[in-house]
Design a protein around this motif. Structure first.
Motif, short mmCIF file in Angstrom:
data_model
loop_
_atom_site.label_atom_id
_atom_site.label_comp_id
_atom_site.label_asym_id
_atom_site.label_seq_id
_atom_site.Cartn_x
_atom_site.Cartn_y
_atom_site.Cartn_z
N SER A 131 4.32 12.14 -24.81
CA SER A 131 5.03 11.82 -23.48
C SER A 131 6.04 10.52 -23.47
N VAL A 132 7.33 10.45 -22.80
CA VAL A 132 8.24 9.37 -22.91
C VAL A 132 8.65 9.26 -21.30
N LEU A 133 8.57 8.04 -21.19
CA LEU A 133 9.01 7.27 -19.72
C LEU A 133 9.88 6.28 -19.84
N ASP A 134 10.80 6.36 -19.36
CA ASP A 134 12.12 5.23 -19.26
C ASP A 134 11.31 4.09 -18.61
N PRO A 135 11.50 2.76 -19.09
CA PRO A 135 10.99 1.68 -18.50
C PRO A 135 11.23 1.31 -17.03
N LYS A 136 12.38 1.88 -16.75
CA LYS A 136 12.81 1.58 -15.37
C LYS A 136 11.84 2.62 -14.42
N ILE A 137 11.65 3.68 -14.93
CA ILE A 137 11.03 4.67 -14.14
C ILE A 137 9.65 4.10 -14.05
N VAL A 138 8.96 3.41 -15.02
CA VAL A 138 7.71 2.82 -15.01
C VAL A 138 7.67 1.78 -13.87
N GLU A 139 8.49 0.90 -13.73
CA GLU A 139 8.73 -0.04 -12.95
C GLU A 139 8.67 0.37 -11.31
N ALA A 140 9.56 1.85 -11.18
CA ALA A 140 9.81 2.31 -10.06
C ALA A 140 8.32 2.72 -9.39
N LEU A 141 7.38 3.52 -10.51
CA LEU A 141 6.26 4.06 -10.34
C LEU A 141 5.05 3.03 -9.80
N VAL A 142 5.38 1.78 -10.60
CA VAL A 142 4.31 0.78 -10.26
C VAL A 142 4.53 0.08 -8.99
N ALA A 143 5.96 0.02 -8.55
CA ALA A 143 6.28 -0.51 -7.21
C ALA A 143 5.78 0.43 -6.29
N ALA A 144 5.90 1.67 -6.34
CA ALA A 144 5.72 2.56 -5.29
C ALA A 144 4.14 2.45 -5.17
N LYS A 145 3.22 2.50 -6.16
CA LYS A 145 1.97 2.51 -6.13
C LYS A 145 1.47 0.91 -5.46
N GLU A 146 2.26 -0.15 -5.74
CA GLU A 146 1.64 -1.16 -4.91
C GLU A 146 2.07 -1.09 -3.43
N HIS A 147 3.36 -0.49 -3.24
CA HIS A 147 3.45 -0.29 -1.88
C HIS A 147 2.63 0.59 -0.85
N LEU A 148 2.10 1.66 -1.65
CA LEU A 148 1.02 2.54 -0.98
C LEU A 148 -0.29 1.68 -1.01
N ALA A 149 -0.60 0.97 -1.89
CA ALA A 149 -1.73 0.15 -1.72
C ALA A 149 -1.77 -0.83 -0.77
N HIS A 150 -0.74 -1.37 -0.20
CA HIS A 150 -0.62 -2.20 0.95
C HIS A 150 -0.16 -1.82 2.13
N SER A 151 -0.02 -0.32 2.43
CA SER A 151 0.48 0.28 3.32
C SER A 151 -0.67 0.71 4.36
N PRO A 152 -0.52 0.39 5.62
CA PRO A 152 -1.66 0.88 6.56
C PRO A 152 -2.03 2.27 6.51
N LEU A 153 -1.27 3.11 6.10
CA LEU A 153 -1.54 4.44 5.92
C LEU A 153 -2.40 4.91 4.70
N ALA A 154 -2.71 3.88 3.93
CA ALA A 154 -3.53 4.31 2.67
C ALA A 154 -4.82 4.77 2.67
N ARG A 155 -5.28 4.03 3.89
CA ARG A 155 -6.67 4.78 4.00
C ARG A 155 -6.72 6.26 4.49
N LEU A 156 -5.63 6.83 5.04
CA LEU A 156 -5.72 8.29 5.65
C LEU A 156 -5.68 9.04 4.28
N THR A 157 -6.80 10.30 5.17
CA THR A 157 -6.69 11.32 3.96
C THR A 157 -5.24 12.12 4.15
N ASP A 158 -5.22 13.04 3.10
CA ASP A 158 -3.88 13.57 3.15
C ASP A 158 -3.85 14.62 4.12
N ARG A 159 -4.80 15.11 4.81
CA ARG A 159 -4.40 15.99 5.87
C ARG A 159 -4.19 15.02 7.12
N GLU A 160 -4.73 13.78 7.21
CA GLU A 160 -4.45 13.13 8.41
C GLU A 160 -2.89 12.86 8.46
#
Length: 221
Positions: A131-160
């Motif tokens: 597999s091959v990932l552009d470094p800028k894509i990796v940065e975007a995925l990491v940023a999105a993961k960090e955003h989700l981790a700090h989101s108040p919605l992070a504790r909600l289930t998929d259904r919620e």
């Protein structure tokens, strides 16, 4: 023996330019060229290439044809690697492409096309199951993961989160139940649970719904 590649791109100038660049590489042989999703899938069936290089946005809708094509190709021809090209670092597309497994898949920004050696390396890697990932894509995925981790919605289930999304569309409990094929009692249970997780248990019901929807909308920005 050169790597046999099918290339898909709807923009004529980009298609011809990229094909000309790849033609300068002894390691690659372009065996098919396509300008739409249907043409891409037909070319893959006809030529049975080692790898595919495809743009994300192509006819008929100009949205995510490359992603859908990559998934279909990997499902029907798991021996064929696919590299998807994107104009921008769009983490949602990268996640959609890789969420079921990254083997044999690559995601690069179009700015990499000018570097023929890098493009050939990416095609070679996915053709052998890597597999091959552009470094800028990796940065975007990491940023999105960090955003989700700090989101108040992070504790909600998929259904919620799904229920909350329908609340944000202005639907009442009955409409949400109908949309999600749930009972109204089940919807009420999910709503009470998400209120609790968002710390809205002490507020009046109408105010809680508004505050929950605001939290959802903030999370989308």
């Amino acid at each position: 023996m050169p790597l046999r590649v099918v290339f898909a791109e709807d923009n004529y100038l980009v298609r011809e330019g990229t094909a000309a660049l790849l033609a300068t590489a002894d390691e690659v042989e372009i065996v098919g060229i396509a300008s739409s999703l249907d043409e891409l899938l037909s070319a893959v069936d006809e030529h049975g290439p080692d790898a595919v290089l495809t743009d994300i946005r192509m006819p008929p809708t100009g949205s995510d044809e490359g992603i859908r094509g990559a998934k279909q190709i990997r499902a029907s021809h798991p021996e064929i690697g696919v590299v998807v090209l994107s104009q921008f670092a769009e983490e949602e597309y990268a996640y959609d492409l890789l969420k079921d497994g990254a083997g044999g898949l690559g995601y690069l920004l179009k700015e990499r096309v000018a570097d023929v050696e890098e493009l050939v390396r990416a095609l070679t890697e996915v053709a052998r199951g890597g597999s091959v990932l552009d470094p800028k894509i990796v940065e975007a995925l990491v940023a999105a993961k960090e955003h989700l981790a700090h989101s108040p919605l992070a504790r909600l289930t998929d259904r919620e989160r799904e229920v909350l999304g329908h609340m944000a569309q202005g639907q009442n409990n009955a409409a949400i139940a109908k949309s999600l094929f749930l009972t109204e009692r089940a919807v009420e249970k999910h709503i009470n649970s998400l209120f609790h997780k968002l710390g809205l248990t002490e507020e009046p019901d109408v105010h809680r719904r508004v505050m929950a929807v605001l939290a959802f909308l903030r999370d989308q920005t």
